[in-house]
Design an enzyme around this catalytic site. Structure first.
Site, mmCIF file in Angstrom:
data_model
loop_
_atom_site.group_PDB
_atom_site.id
_atom_site.type_symbol
_atom_site.label_atom_id
_atom_site.label_comp_id
_atom_site.label_asym_id
_atom_site.label_seq_id
_atom_site.Cartn_x
_atom_site.Cartn_y
_atom_site.Cartn_z
ATOM 1 N N GLU A 89 0.824 -1.205 0.000
ATOM 2 C CA GLU A 89 0.000 0.000 0.000
ATOM 3 C C GLU A 89 0.861 1.259 0.000
ATOM 4 O OE1 GLU A 89 -3.008 0.175 -0.554
ATOM 5 O OE2 GLU A 89 -3.900 -1.748 -0.018
ATOM 6 N N ASP A 236 -4.440 -9.715 -8.772
ATOM 7 C CA ASP A 236 -4.847 -8.769 -9.813
ATOM 8 C C ASP A 236 -3.728 -7.907 -10.389
ATOM 9 O OD1 ASP A 236 -4.656 -7.518 -7.365
ATOM 10 O OD2 ASP A 236 -6.567 -6.463 -7.480
ATOM 11 N N GLU A 330 -18.735 -6.302 -2.533
ATOM 12 C CA GLU A 330 -17.345 -6.732 -2.377
ATOM 13 C C GLU A 330 -17.133 -8.135 -2.936
ATOM 14 O OE1 GLU A 330 -13.784 -5.112 -0.346
ATOM 15 O OE2 GLU A 330 -15.140 -4.780 -1.999
ATOM 16 N N GLU A 348 -12.395 0.262 -9.565
ATOM 17 C CA GLU A 348 -12.008 -0.617 -10.669
ATOM 18 C C GLU A 348 -13.039 -0.687 -11.785
ATOM 19 O OE1 GLU A 348 -9.387 -1.528 -7.345
ATOM 20 O OE2 GLU A 348 -11.568 -1.339 -7.496
#
Length: 851
Positions: A89, A236, A330, A348
């Site tokens: 992150e 991803d 989610e 996204e």
């Protein structure tokens, strides 16, 4: 939507904190707010939201605001904080934010009108941060530790660093863009070298037969810890960075690897319009029956690859799920029902919408973008910004606005609708990182003096057909303008028609013991004696729940022991069935000034009183605190309670008794607030209020339950504004005018959305008021069992799969929601446990990796 307004709110209420809490209008400072577990590892006391949003300001032509923000970062932000952060992150949000800001500052300075004072200060900060992250790569494999202390590096258990053994594939494989950019901006190859080494190791550890990678890997041994493979959480951005590293750096090696992976994805994972996880060693075997929302980026990546048809199909599926539930849940099942109901304002889907519009020019994608905008403004906008959705079915909120909302969502929606003259520079000269930061393609011409040679892909591994791809061009790909529509129509129909019902209850058919589970009452002395004779003991837990345990050796006879086993099995069946029939969460919407319906709180339902799901309007009224606050005796301020919604404190008596007392005083509804300080629907299972063992037909008003944190939001509003009006309903209504009840199946999903890890052997049931543990409601109304354990001759039978009622990736600690559509009797306990454990680990890893 105005970025300037949101940043103004951040500056006014949160700065220099990392994030803005939009419901309580204050900054989220790590250590001062209740811990959200691994989600908080994104926060490093470095004004995360401000850094993450720097290049967004320039894109939106807010040059003056950008210059002021850069000066604030340079004067106020410290990177040497003694705090443990997520390497992943911090890389994508902070390092990427600093590099994106530097790219914009250089561009503006070269334009000769702005940032003329700038001397690469953001780049110097970026290098400082890069050096602080480098110790994480000090492993034998070259894969980084998932966490690092900004001040002390990887120091050991005392700093919660250096002890981890596992990381997600995306966490290790999503460093190359930022680290390579840092190397090429500064001329120091060490950063790019480490990122390449990690990618090389992941490539070597791929499953050679399927050419897929797992979700979690041991950073020391390189063994796959989780062998499920997909394109969503945990993997991803690994695939994303392989392709984008080729675009940014011009190295064919990355394209070769991506194409080999992509061929396997399309062979095994892609089942248009679905993208389903598989096992890397058995890629024809599905790994789960649900999808997570992070895979919504994949159609956009397919656009960059030039594979438009499957991108259209998957995007359409995601769009229809979005329209069904207002936002992408989610996680959602293959029949498009809610699996995990949160939506932390993820960007996204907007990202893929933008890329498809750029590739096709089809105005259909502008319509999809307007849907996103409208839903954000209708359901997520609150007085202090935009609040994450706790439950897309009810419209309730979390006090959370992640930095990626401003960094990504604003960018992609602006680019989607902007005309060419609205964009102050040519975005085609930049690549978007996974956090949508802008890195210039000119970096590809910067020499890379790497000291570590990459492991080249062998000729045998290459398939020339993988390189036969073109840039998207709808005139070439779709000469018939109706062709994309023909792809979308069947998917739209499939989603619209999918509204399955829970499976009907089936009789256990395992014999009839002296006491049937559905007849059992825990406060009946005769029943307790029967339990004792069967070797079943009942234990009262501190929170008012009860636990049933059987010891076959303690039964009065072998026959009684067999009866006890059958009773316990019936109780499992009954509890499983009741789980399917549990009520979904309800919504408490603050509709008075200055909230105007923008704040929605997750509320637990009652098993008695008005059924809000059958009311088209809900119950609306002003709130007032009942006296006594417990509501356990006759209400003394009846003149204020009459015609109002009474606020009550949990404790001292049964919920039904509270309801009767305020109803007698003339209240039109009631809200019970938990007295357990610090409790929150973020971390606690959904609470359903049970009756008191007697008929509750006389209770005709609605009663809802709020945990302490949500209750305090309501109490603080009442304290500040004196008159607070709320709407009690099954889900939030439109902010401006009430809308008609939607006739879809999203309210039929009975899986709650507050998540909390619990013992595997626990079985979800409704809870009693914790202050009255000695009273248990009849099993006909609510199962008194919270945990079942069967022991026969000291041999423990495997515990029943957890069905306890439980986001982010990125995001708070959660466990899987119960699968109410499965017939318990169709699977063995072992199978249920295996499935449950795998899904639980998947979501825990998703939250741990904060993807």
């Amino acid at each position: 939507m105005e970025l300037e307004v949101c940043l103004g709110l951040f500056q006014d209420h949160a700065y220099p904190a990392d994030e803005l809490m939009p419901l309580t209008c204050r900054g989220r400072v790590r250590g001062l707010e209740p811990s959200r577990g691994d989600v908080d590892d994104a926060l490093g006391k470095f004004s995360l939201t401000l850094i993450d949003t720097l290049d967004t300001l320039v894109l939106l032509n807010k040059t003056t605001e950008f210059e002021a923000a850069v000066r604030s970062v340079l004067s106020d932000v410290r990177l040497d904080n003694d705090i443990v952060v997520s390497v992943f992150e911090t890389n994508i949000r902070v390092l990427g934010g600093l590099l994106g800001g530097h790219s914009m500052a250089v561009m503006l300075k070269e334009g000769g009108q702005h940032m003329l004072w700038y001397q690469d200060e953001l780049l110097h900060m970026a290098k400082d941060l890069g050096l602080r992250l480098l110790p994480a790569f000090n492993t034998s494999s070259g894969l980084p530790y998932p966490r690092i202390n900004l001040k002390h590096g990887v120091r050991g258990p005392e700093t919660r660093t250096g002890t981890e053994t596992d990381t997600c594939t995306a966490c290790a494989g999503t460093m190359i863009l930022e680290f390579a950019a840092l190397s090429r901006f500064t001329g120091d190859p060490v950063f790019e070298d480490h990122a390449r080494r990690a990618l090389d190791f992941l490539w070597e550890k791929r499953q050679r037969n399927s050419n897929l990678v797992g979700t979690t890997i041991n950073i020391h041994s390189g063994e796959w810890v989780r062998r499920d493979s997909g394109v969503g959480a945990g993997i991803d951005s690994y695939y994303e960075y392989l392709l984008k590293a080729y675009i940014l750096l011009g190295d064919d090696l990355f394209l070769q690897r991506f194409n080999i992976h992509y061929a396997s994805i399309m062979k095994y994972i892609s089942q248009p319009p679905l993208l389903l996880d598989v096992h890397i060693h058995k890629p024809l075997l599905p790994a789960r029956t649900w999808m997570d929302s992070l895979l919504a980026f994949f159609p956009g990546l397919q656009v960059l690859k030039g594979d438009i048809r499957p991108a259209i199909e998957t995007h359409e599926m995601l769009y229809q799920v979005t329209k069904k539930h207002n936002f992408l849940p989610e996680a959602f099942t293959t029949d498009f029902r809610v699996h995990w109901a949160q939506h932390p304002l993820r960007p996204e889907f907007a990202e893929s919408t933008y890329f498809l519009y750029k590739a096709t020019g089809d105005p259909y994608y502008l319509e999809a973008g307007r849907t996103i905008l409208d839903n954000l403004n209708r359901f997520a906008r609150v007085p202090c910004g935009f609040a994450a959705m706790k439950d897309v079915r009810t419209g309730s909120h979390e006090d959370r606005m992640d930095s990626f909302f401003l960094a990504e969502m604003f960018k992609y929606l602006f680019l989607l609708f902007a005309e060419a003259e609205d964009i102050p520079f040519d975005v085609e000269g930049y690549v978007f990182t996974t956090e949508a930061h802008l890195l210039p393609l000119s970096l590809s011409t910067t020499p890379n003096s790497s000291s570590i040679p990459s492991n080249r892909t062998s000729d045998e591994e290459l398939d020339d057909s993988n390189f036969d791809w073109t840039c998207p061009n709808t005139r070439l790909l779709f000469p018939d303008p109706a062709f994309p529509r023909s792809l979308r129509e069947p998917i739209r129909s499939a989603v619209d028609k999918s509204c399955p019902r829970p499976a009907p209850y089936r009789e256990p058919g395992m014999g009839r013991p002296p006491l049937r589970a559905q007849d059992f009452m825990a406060n009946n002395p005769e029943h307790l004696e029967l339990l004792r004779r069967m070797g079943v003991s009942l234990v009262h837990l501190k929170d008012g729940r009860v636990q049933l345990v059987q010891h076959a050796t303690q039964a009065v006879s072998a026959v009684a022991a067999e009866d006890g086993v059958r009773f316990m099995q019936e109780m499992m069946e009954l509890s499983s069935q009741q789980q399917k029939e549990q009520l979904p969460p309800r919504a408490i919407q603050i509709v008075s000034h200055p909230f105007f319906g923008r704040v929605v709180l997750t509320a637990g339902p009652a098993q008695f009183g008005t059924d809000l799901s059958k009311s088209s309007t809900g119950v609306r009224g002003f709130v007032t605190v009942a006296e006594p606050y417990s509501g356990c005796t006759e209400i003394t301020n009846g003149e204020y309670v009459q015609g109002h919604i009474a606020l009550l404190q949990r404790g001292q008596c049964m919920f039904a008794e509270k309801a009767r007392n305020i109803q007698k005083a003339g209240a039109i509804g009631g809200i019970v607030i938990d007295d357990n300080e610090g409790s929150s629907s973020d971390t606690a299972p959904l609470f359903q209020m049970a009756g008191d063992g007697r008929s509750t037909d006389d209770v005709t008003l609605p009663l809802l339950f709020l945990f302490h944190k949500e209750g305090n939001i309501l109490l603080e509003a009442l304290k500040e504004y004196r008159e607070v009006e709320v709407l009690l309903s099954d889900k939030a209504r439109d902010r401006v005018v009430d809308v008609q009840e939607e006739e879809d199946c999203q309210t039929e999903a009975t899986t709650p959305t507050s998540f909390k890890p619990v013992s595997q052997s626990q079985m979800s049931t409704e809870e009693l008021d914790k202050s009255v543990p000695e009273e248990v409601t009849p099993a006909k109304e609510v199962s008194p069992v919270e945990e079942l354990r069967i022991e026969e001759e000291d041999r423990a039978v495997p515990p029943l799969a957890d069905t306890a009622q439980p986001k982010e990736e990125r995001d708070s600690e959660k466990t899987e929601e119960p699968r109410g559509d499965k017939d318990f009797s169709s699977q063995s306990v072992d199978q249920l446990l295996a499935d449950w454990q795998e899904d639980l680990e998947a979501f825990k890893q998703m939250e741990k990796d904060d993807l």
